[in-house]
Design a protein around this motif. Structure first.
Motif, mmCIF file in Angstrom:
data_model
loop_
_atom_site.group_PDB
_atom_site.id
_atom_site.type_symbol
_atom_site.label_atom_id
_atom_site.label_comp_id
_atom_site.label_asym_id
_atom_site.label_seq_id
_atom_site.Cartn_x
_atom_site.Cartn_y
_atom_site.Cartn_z
ATOM 1 N N GLY A 1 26.978 20.507 56.632
ATOM 2 C CA GLY A 1 26.715 21.935 56.478
ATOM 3 C C GLY A 1 27.944 22.768 56.159
ATOM 4 N N ASN A 2 29.125 22.182 56.323
ATOM 5 C CA ASN A 2 30.352 22.922 56.026
ATOM 6 C C ASN A 2 30.432 23.355 54.566
ATOM 7 O OD1 ASN A 2 32.108 23.102 58.481
ATOM 8 N ND2 ASN A 2 31.780 20.895 58.491
ATOM 9 N N SER A 3 29.863 22.556 53.668
ATOM 10 C CA SER A 3 29.928 22.908 52.242
ATOM 11 C C SER A 3 29.211 24.227 51.962
ATOM 12 C CB SER A 3 29.323 21.784 51.398
ATOM 13 O OG SER A 3 27.974 21.544 51.766
ATOM 14 N N ILE A 4 28.197 24.542 52.765
ATOM 15 C CA ILE A 4 27.465 25.802 52.606
ATOM 16 C C ILE A 4 28.320 26.980 53.066
ATOM 17 C CG2 ILE A 4 25.422 27.100 53.345
ATOM 18 C CD1 ILE A 4 24.027 24.369 53.778
ATOM 19 N N VAL A 5 28.914 26.843 54.247
ATOM 20 C CA VAL A 5 29.693 27.932 54.838
ATOM 21 C C VAL A 5 30.989 28.180 54.063
ATOM 22 C CG1 VAL A 5 30.858 28.726 56.933
ATOM 23 C CG2 VAL A 5 28.704 27.457 57.106
ATOM 24 N N LEU A 6 31.613 27.128 53.560
ATOM 25 C CA LEU A 6 32.915 27.259 52.897
ATOM 26 C C LEU A 6 32.855 28.028 51.579
ATOM 27 C CD1 LEU A 6 34.536 23.766 53.571
ATOM 28 C CD2 LEU A 6 35.359 25.982 54.395
ATOM 29 N N LYS A 7 31.660 28.234 51.045
ATOM 30 C CA LYS A 7 31.549 28.954 49.774
ATOM 31 C C LYS A 7 32.151 30.349 49.854
ATOM 32 C CE LYS A 7 27.420 26.509 48.113
ATOM 33 N NZ LYS A 7 25.965 26.617 47.830
ATOM 34 N N LYS A 8 32.011 31.005 50.995
ATOM 35 C CA LYS A 8 32.546 32.366 51.104
ATOM 36 C C LYS A 8 34.059 32.392 51.291
ATOM 37 C CE LYS A 8 31.229 32.649 56.033
ATOM 38 N NZ LYS A 8 30.328 33.324 56.983
ATOM 39 N N PHE A 9 34.648 31.226 51.562
ATOM 40 C CA PHE A 9 36.107 31.135 51.686
ATOM 41 C C PHE A 9 36.755 30.549 50.425
ATOM 42 C CE2 PHE A 9 34.397 30.881 56.020
ATOM 43 C CZ PHE A 9 35.061 31.953 56.602
ATOM 44 N N ASN A 10 35.996 30.524 49.347
ATOM 45 C CA ASN A 10 36.494 30.002 48.075
ATOM 46 C C ASN A 10 37.645 30.868 47.568
ATOM 47 O OD1 ASN A 10 36.333 30.143 44.935
ATOM 48 N ND2 ASN A 10 35.435 28.164 45.484
ATOM 49 N N ASN A 11 38.734 30.235 47.149
ATOM 50 C CA ASN A 11 39.908 30.983 46.695
ATOM 51 C C ASN A 11 39.626 31.859 45.478
ATOM 52 O OD1 ASN A 11 41.702 30.280 48.663
ATOM 53 N ND2 ASN A 11 42.752 28.700 47.491
ATOM 54 N N THR A 12 38.689 31.443 44.642
ATOM 55 C CA THR A 12 38.332 32.262 43.475
ATOM 56 C C THR A 12 37.755 33.594 43.930
ATOM 57 O OG1 THR A 12 37.881 30.291 42.153
ATOM 58 C CG2 THR A 12 36.953 32.371 41.366
ATOM 59 N N ARG A 13 36.881 33.560 44.915
ATOM 60 C CA ARG A 13 36.304 34.796 45.467
ATOM 61 C C ARG A 13 37.373 35.662 46.119
ATOM 62 N NH1 ARG A 13 30.472 33.745 48.422
ATOM 63 N NH2 ARG A 13 29.371 32.820 46.660
ATOM 64 N N ILE A 14 38.264 35.010 46.850
ATOM 65 C CA ILE A 14 39.330 35.748 47.540
ATOM 66 C C ILE A 14 40.245 36.427 46.526
ATOM 67 C CG2 ILE A 14 41.365 35.467 49.016
ATOM 68 C CD1 ILE A 14 39.743 33.135 50.380
ATOM 69 N N LEU A 15 40.580 35.717 45.460
ATOM 70 C CA LEU A 15 41.422 36.286 44.410
ATOM 71 C C LEU A 15 40.736 37.472 43.734
ATOM 72 C CD1 LEU A 15 44.073 36.062 42.820
ATOM 73 C CD2 LEU A 15 42.895 34.497 41.252
ATOM 74 N N GLU A 16 39.457 37.338 43.481
ATOM 75 C CA GLU A 16 38.702 38.440 42.865
ATOM 76 C C GLU A 16 38.723 39.684 43.748
ATOM 77 O OE1 GLU A 16 34.851 36.792 42.232
ATOM 78 O OE2 GLU A 16 35.413 35.728 40.387
ATOM 79 N N SER A 17 38.653 39.494 45.056
ATOM 80 C CA SER A 17 38.704 40.630 45.982
ATOM 81 C C SER A 17 40.047 41.348 45.885
ATOM 82 C CB SER A 17 38.466 40.157 47.419
ATOM 83 O OG SER A 17 37.176 39.608 47.565
ATOM 84 N N TRP A 18 41.123 40.574 45.781
ATOM 85 C CA TRP A 18 42.448 41.178 45.633
ATOM 86 C C TRP A 18 42.585 41.885 44.288
ATOM 87 C CZ3 TRP A 18 45.654 42.479 49.204
ATOM 88 C CH2 TRP A 18 45.694 41.764 50.401
ATOM 89 N N GLU A 19 42.079 41.290 43.245
ATOM 90 C CA GLU A 19 42.170 41.895 41.920
ATOM 91 C C GLU A 19 41.455 43.241 41.870
ATOM 92 O OE1 GLU A 19 42.614 37.883 39.119
ATOM 93 O OE2 GLU A 19 40.612 38.703 39.567
ATOM 94 N N LYS A 20 40.328 43.343 42.568
ATOM 95 C CA LYS A 20 39.605 44.625 42.616
ATOM 96 C C LYS A 20 40.426 45.687 43.324
ATOM 97 C CE LYS A 20 34.950 42.623 42.511
ATOM 98 N NZ LYS A 20 33.709 42.337 43.300
ATOM 99 N N LEU A 21 41.140 45.300 44.363
ATOM 100 C CA LEU A 21 41.990 46.251 45.076
ATOM 101 C C LEU A 21 43.159 46.718 44.220
ATOM 102 C CD1 LEU A 21 42.369 44.918 48.735
ATOM 103 C CD2 LEU A 21 41.154 46.954 47.983
ATOM 104 N N PHE A 22 43.652 45.836 43.364
ATOM 105 C CA PHE A 22 44.850 46.136 42.575
ATOM 106 C C PHE A 22 44.558 46.943 41.311
ATOM 107 C CE2 PHE A 22 47.184 42.152 44.342
ATOM 108 C CZ PHE A 22 47.395 42.838 45.529
ATOM 109 N N ILE A 23 43.287 47.153 41.004
ATOM 110 C CA ILE A 23 42.945 47.919 39.799
ATOM 111 C C ILE A 23 43.321 49.388 40.000
ATOM 112 C CG2 ILE A 23 41.026 48.785 38.398
ATOM 113 C CD1 ILE A 23 39.601 46.130 38.933
#
Length: 368
Positions: free
Chosen positions: A346-368
């Motif tokens: 079940g870890n593969s399901i939960v880990l999706k929200k900790f994906n580095n691509t998602r995390i990077l996108e969150s930072w990019e939105k802040l930096f706009i």
């Protein structure tokens, strides 16, 4: 991307969760279009850092009073402040208040770590610390939280639950300046995990009262006596090590092992089946994220902070409410291999929200 980013931290040479996630974030930025100018460290306790940072990334040692000039001379546009000491973060924000830069302090713990007393009160020293917390520290921390929000563009937490906790103690007018972004993960380690699962339960972290490791070991001891084919590996050091060692010797326990601080945490996690964290409070515990990456079943306490961001009940583990629940869940995982396997997967399901691509996108939105 036009952002020119600098990360400010207390001491880059130390070995801790904040240092580890700072290294991961710097690697993530440097693998993207975000320009990371470097790290500013306010202190340097050791000659060499205990955490490995990207070799090509500059690290600058300076005082708070020197930061404003540095930012101006190097045309920094965005400042990330790794918040551990609230007063220090306020001082940094005041120093750069007039500069036209975006300011993003990150709190790496639950706000309640600064507001509640989580330690022993059954002796004079502990009781005096408790009085200081409720009479002085709590009020000072609330003041600092308000100032940090006022002086920043966005005050970030490292878990959704911690964001909710901070909003619950601050006025609504501050809420639009409070958000969360999960910590970046170590991609290289994540891609080099080899699984060879054995009947091992692992704890990784400090051996301190707030982590409740000694209590967990006391709860595990009778379980291990009835299941001699299982063992417990304790990774880390701290003030409770001596009392834990004595307990192991006095009770003639031969399947609980204290390994001390280790560099190869992933090797232990990849061999084990269960990881536990029975602490009173957390930020976003790196050890549990690493255990999830290694496909361990996760057992965590229903504490303050971000444990519940990582553990989803009956998906990749259990959030336990009390001692008997902890024992019951451990026993069920030992006795039921199918349940154990299903939760590990079940870890593969939960880990999706900790994906580095998602995390990077969150930072990019802040930096706009």
């Amino acid at each position: 991307m036009s952002a020119n980013v600098v990360i400010i931290m207390n001491d880059y040479t130390k070995m801790g969760g904040v240092e580890k996630v700072t290294s991961n974030l710097s690697k993530l930025f440097m693998s993207s279009n975000i320009k990371l100018f470097g790290i500013i460290s306010l202190n340097q306790e050791f000659n060499e850092p205990k955490i490995q940072y990207p070799v090509e990334m500059p690290i600058f040692l300076m005082s708070i009073e020197e930061i404003q000039k540095f930012i101006q001379e190097n045309k920094i546009t965005h400042v990330i402040i790794q918040t551990q000491l609230l007063k220090e973060t306020v001082e940094i924000l005041k120093e750069i208040k007039e500069l036209k830069v975006k300011k993003f302090p990150i709190l790496h713990n639950t706000p309640y770590a600064y507001l509640n007393y989580f330690y022993e009160k059954n002796n004079l020293k502990g009781f005096l610390k408790y009085l200081k917390m409720i009479l002085v520290t709590k009020q000072r921390s609330m003041y600092f939280f308000r100032k940090i929000v006022e002086l920043s563009d966005k005050f970030l937490l490292v878990s959704k639950k911690a964001e909710i906790e901070l909003k619950s103690i601050l006025p609504i007018k501050f809420h639009n300046k409070i958000s969360y972004i999960y910590n970046a993960q170590d991609i290289q380690k994540e891609n080099n995990v080899n699984f060879n699962k054995e009947n091992i339960i692992v704890y990784a972290g400090r051996l301190a009262y707030d982590k409740q490791v000694f209590k967990a070991i006391q709860l595990l001891e009778p379980i291990l006596k009835n299941n001699s084919d299982w063992s417990v590996e304790i990774l880390g050091d701290g003030p409770e090590r001596e009392i834990i060692e004595k307990f192991i010797i006095d009770n003639n326990i031969n399947n609980i092992f204290l390994r001390g601080s280790v560099d190869n945490v992933f090797e232990y996690l990849s061999r084990s089946k269960i990881s536990f964290l029975y602490s009173l409070y957390e930020g976003l515990p790196t050890s549990m994220l690493e255990a999830s990456i290694c496909k361990n079943v996760l057992i965590g306490s229903s504490s303050k902070g971000g444990i519940s961001d990582i553990i989803e009940n009956n998906v990749n583990g259990f959030i336990v409410e009390n001692d008997s629940d902890f024992v019951k869940k451990i026993e069920s995982l030992i006795e039921n291999d199918i349940l154990n396997t299903n939760l590990r997967n079940g870890n593969s399901i939960v880990l999706k929200k900790f994906n580095n691509t998602r995390i990077l996108e969150s930072w990019e939105k802040l930096f706009i």
